[in-house]
Design an enzyme around this catalytic site. Sequence first.
Site, mmCIF file in Angstrom:
data_model
loop_
_atom_site.group_PDB
_atom_site.id
_atom_site.type_symbol
_atom_site.label_atom_id
_atom_site.label_comp_id
_atom_site.label_asym_id
_atom_site.label_seq_id
_atom_site.Cartn_x
_atom_site.Cartn_y
_atom_site.Cartn_z
ATOM 1 N N HIS A 1 48.616 66.172 57.298
ATOM 2 C CA HIS A 1 50.036 66.294 57.649
ATOM 3 C C HIS A 1 50.431 67.747 57.888
ATOM 4 C CE1 HIS A 1 51.069 62.035 56.654
ATOM 5 N NE2 HIS A 1 50.070 62.181 55.800
ATOM 6 N N ASN B 1 54.866 56.693 55.393
ATOM 7 C CA ASN B 1 54.340 56.793 56.758
ATOM 8 C C ASN B 1 55.139 55.876 57.678
ATOM 9 O OD1 ASN B 1 52.273 58.624 56.284
ATOM 10 N ND2 ASN B 1 50.688 57.063 56.042
HETATM 11 FE FE1 HDE Z 1 49.213 61.903 51.388
HETATM 12 N N1 HDE Z 1 48.809 63.847 51.011
HETATM 13 N N2 HDE Z 1 47.574 61.374 50.344
HETATM 14 N N3 HDE Z 1 49.479 59.960 51.908
HETATM 15 N N4 HDE Z 1 50.805 62.412 52.453
HETATM 16 C C1 HDE Z 1 49.518 64.890 51.446
HETATM 17 O O1 HDE Z 1 50.172 66.760 50.194
HETATM 18 C C2 HDE Z 1 46.881 62.165 49.515
HETATM 19 C C3 HDE Z 1 48.724 58.901 51.522
HETATM 20 C C4 HDE Z 1 51.686 61.569 53.054
HETATM 21 O O2 HDE Z 1 55.542 66.270 54.930
HETATM 22 C C5 HDE Z 1 49.060 66.194 50.842
HETATM 23 O O3 HDE Z 1 51.730 68.341 50.532
HETATM 24 C C6 HDE Z 1 45.900 61.401 48.809
HETATM 25 C C7 HDE Z 1 49.369 57.659 51.832
HETATM 26 C C8 HDE Z 1 52.696 62.330 53.750
HETATM 27 O O4 HDE Z 1 54.808 67.591 53.345
HETATM 28 C C9 HDE Z 1 47.981 65.764 49.856
HETATM 29 C C10 HDE Z 1 46.006 60.129 49.274
HETATM 30 C C11 HDE Z 1 50.542 58.012 52.440
HETATM 31 C C12 HDE Z 1 52.366 63.664 53.534
HETATM 32 C C13 HDE Z 1 47.917 64.281 50.086
HETATM 33 C C14 HDE Z 1 47.071 60.109 50.228
HETATM 34 C C15 HDE Z 1 50.591 59.445 52.478
HETATM 35 C C16 HDE Z 1 51.182 63.681 52.718
HETATM 36 C C17 HDE Z 1 48.651 67.254 51.822
HETATM 37 C C18 HDE Z 1 45.172 58.914 48.912
HETATM 38 C C19 HDE Z 1 51.622 57.088 53.011
HETATM 39 C C20 HDE Z 1 53.078 64.871 54.095
HETATM 40 C C21 HDE Z 1 49.783 68.250 51.842
HETATM 41 C C22 HDE Z 1 45.219 58.559 47.567
HETATM 42 C C23 HDE Z 1 52.219 56.223 52.033
HETATM 43 C C24 HDE Z 1 54.191 65.341 53.238
HETATM 44 C C25 HDE Z 1 50.686 67.827 50.819
HETATM 45 C C26 HDE Z 1 54.900 66.500 53.887
HETATM 46 C C27 HDE Z 1 50.565 64.838 52.268
HETATM 47 C C28 HDE Z 1 47.071 63.510 49.384
HETATM 48 C C29 HDE Z 1 47.422 58.943 50.927
HETATM 49 C C30 HDE Z 1 51.696 60.142 53.064
HETATM 50 C C31 HDE Z 1 46.638 66.442 49.983
HETATM 51 C C32 HDE Z 1 44.931 61.942 47.792
HETATM 52 C C33 HDE Z 1 48.863 56.248 51.513
HETATM 53 C C34 HDE Z 1 53.859 61.780 54.562
HETATM 54 O O5 HDE Z 1 48.382 65.976 48.531
#
Ligand code: HDE
Length: 701
Positions: A83, A156
């Site tokens: 993201h 999402n």
């Molecule tokens: Fe994320 N995800 N994610 N994700 N995610 C990040 O956090 C992570 C997942 C989502 O505009 C990171 O600040 C793991 C699902 C959005 O700043 C990080 C897993 C969904 C955003 C991270 C998921 C998301 C992130 C990277 C699996 C939809 C952007 C930068 C367990 C429901 C937020 C940050 C923004 C961002 C980890 C799965 C949505 C690395 C470990 C499922 C919208 O922490």
Amino acid sequence: MAGRKGGSGTAAGQAVVTGQGGETHQRAGGDVPVLTTQQGVPVADDQNSLKVGQRGPTLMEDAHLREKLFHFDHERIPERVVHARGFGAHGYLETYESLADITSADLFQRAGEKTPAFVRFSTVAGNKGSPDLARDVRGFAVKLYTKQGNWDIVGNNIPVFFIQDAIKFPDLIHSAKQEPDRGFPQAQTAHDNFWDFVSLTPEAMNMVLWIMSDRTIPRSFRFMEGFGVHTFRLVNAEGKSTFVKFHWKPKQGLQSVLWNEAVKINGADPDFHRRDLWDAIQAGDFPEWELGMQLFDEEFANAFPFDVLDATKLIPEEDVPVRIVGRLVLDRCVDNFFAETEQVAFCTQNIVPGVDFTNDPLLQGRNFSYLDTQLKRLGSPNFTHLPINAPKCPFHTLQQDGHMAFVNPKGRANYEPNSWGGTAGGPREAATGGFTSYAEDLAGPKLRARPETFADHYSQARQFYLSQTEVEQAHIAAAFVFELSKVETPAIRSRVVAHLLNVDDDLATTVATGLRLKEMPKPAEAARPPLTDLPPSRALSILLNGPDSFAGRKVGALVTDGVDAGLVTALKDALDNEGGILRIVAPAVGGVQAADGSWIDADEKVDGGPSVLFDAVVLLTSEDGARTLAQQPAARDFVTDAFAHLKLIGHVATAKPLLDAAGVAADAAGMIALKAAKDAAAFVEACRDLRAWDREPTAKP
Ligand code: HDE
């Protein structure tokens, strides 16, 4: 230009720095503040470094040069690992009703309650500078600054996810991003590693169907849905829990672009989505989403054919209707992109009293991950002090110090219990209303395992596909063929088709034919036989949930000298009435002279304003103008692309030479003759359909 001194006005827009006494430095002139160093020292010369003589070496004592370069060298922070490319805006959530019977969350206690919000939209795989129209999931992250603390719904634009367990997330993302040996491809899943991984991960199939649909090429952030994805809990004052899935429904209706259009938009305007949101908010056309909740209990969860803790599954709206409880309005752009959009730190663990987690193993992993990533990115545990991240309600902790601590408590008490008494003793636990977790009964052996209830990988993929209109099904098949044609390893292509055979035979056959697979593979072995009788769900289609007006959409008018000014005015009026926008595209940006001698300013020169940037187009050329434009590739492309992208095309009779040069018949579907000013309103009304889908079979781009 040795010895050149700076002109005036170089400091315009700089923050005014106040001195110790609160008074500002002497002004540079008018309202322009004096440029200073970070230490507040007024700068006399910002054009030349300090040297020995005019051509001599630079002196180490040039503190201004040293400070300026030092700060510049440290401007970047690590981009988000996923993201990275995002765009944020401020707004508020307003509730329609009290939900006190379902949740004790303060923001849902009163109808009409307004909670400040910050929303960041993003793509997932691309780096920070990647184009907006990559085929990708969009992040839809909402921070709600409630009176009881910050609540982040980090969702999402697709209601399901690729994987069931957080332990696979690094693998998924590694496979989707650039391949590690070559550092490309950028912002696309059309490569071997991604398809290798997902074809070896059957649980991804539902999401794979979604990402091959037009959901991953939205026309704008304003025209897409948002989903919290996981099942959460709402807990009321009596401690009763209700399961919930969160939805954001755009009031503007759903809309996506076509793939060929997306590819061209990326070239014409890689900032298409961020510009769209910026322009809409700046113009006062504030986008809105309604907050919806699917509420259900244990009994429903136990009877539902899939596990509600499995994030690769959704609950059809026909099974649990979405209750609309409020609206989210985005009404303010950021003042500073870095300070707000880049530094905002969403964490799924940020919830408020009255909301709680479930044991969805993906959510549990996320709760661990986000704090970690913010520390890496923002460099200090005090990232919560940044204005965009700090709660807007009072907050008092016993945490202290660390890099960049700038919210620091006064007094002696930095531990608890203490006997200092009263306010001198510092903050104390809340007697009532503090956060308590839902008292779920939990017991079991310690193990690494997937529950049997997570084993169905195809049924909902099939349901999704069968819920699409024919046009949308064709787009899904075409997207598979496109992506897999970029995959170099034939075995991977056929492994994907083997999965599609468990989804829908026709889809698998169309894709196999499109790839010219020499041999149809056997269906992939399914851990559990797919259910074939799930009813289609209208909510899953984009086209069945489109807008009922052209509001918020754009018409591009291609004009030349000799244009009928009355028609331009009539179009503008008709679009104003509808809430749409007219943009003028001309041979030169300075504008054109209309037939009545009046002057019409242009917004774009024809090669900078291709038709892919608009939802519909009109050709308002004079006959001479059309003949000249017919010689120009950019002008011909304007028409051929608009036609191939199934846009509604309004045209005057004198535009015929241009239509002919573009090979477009004036009487084809979706072509609307504009004979007089009175036809403008009918054209705008026709534009509500957004596309002339009937044209698609004959207009393959
Ligand atoms: Fe994320 N995800 N994610 N994700 N995610 C990040 O956090 C992570 C997942 C989502 O505009 C990171 O600040 C793991 C699902 C959005 O700043 C990080 C897993 C969904 C955003 C991270 C998921 C998301 C992130 C990277 C699996 C939809 C952007 C930068 C367990 C429901 C937020 C940050 C923004 C961002 C980890 C799965 C949505 C690395 C470990 C499922 C919208 O922490």
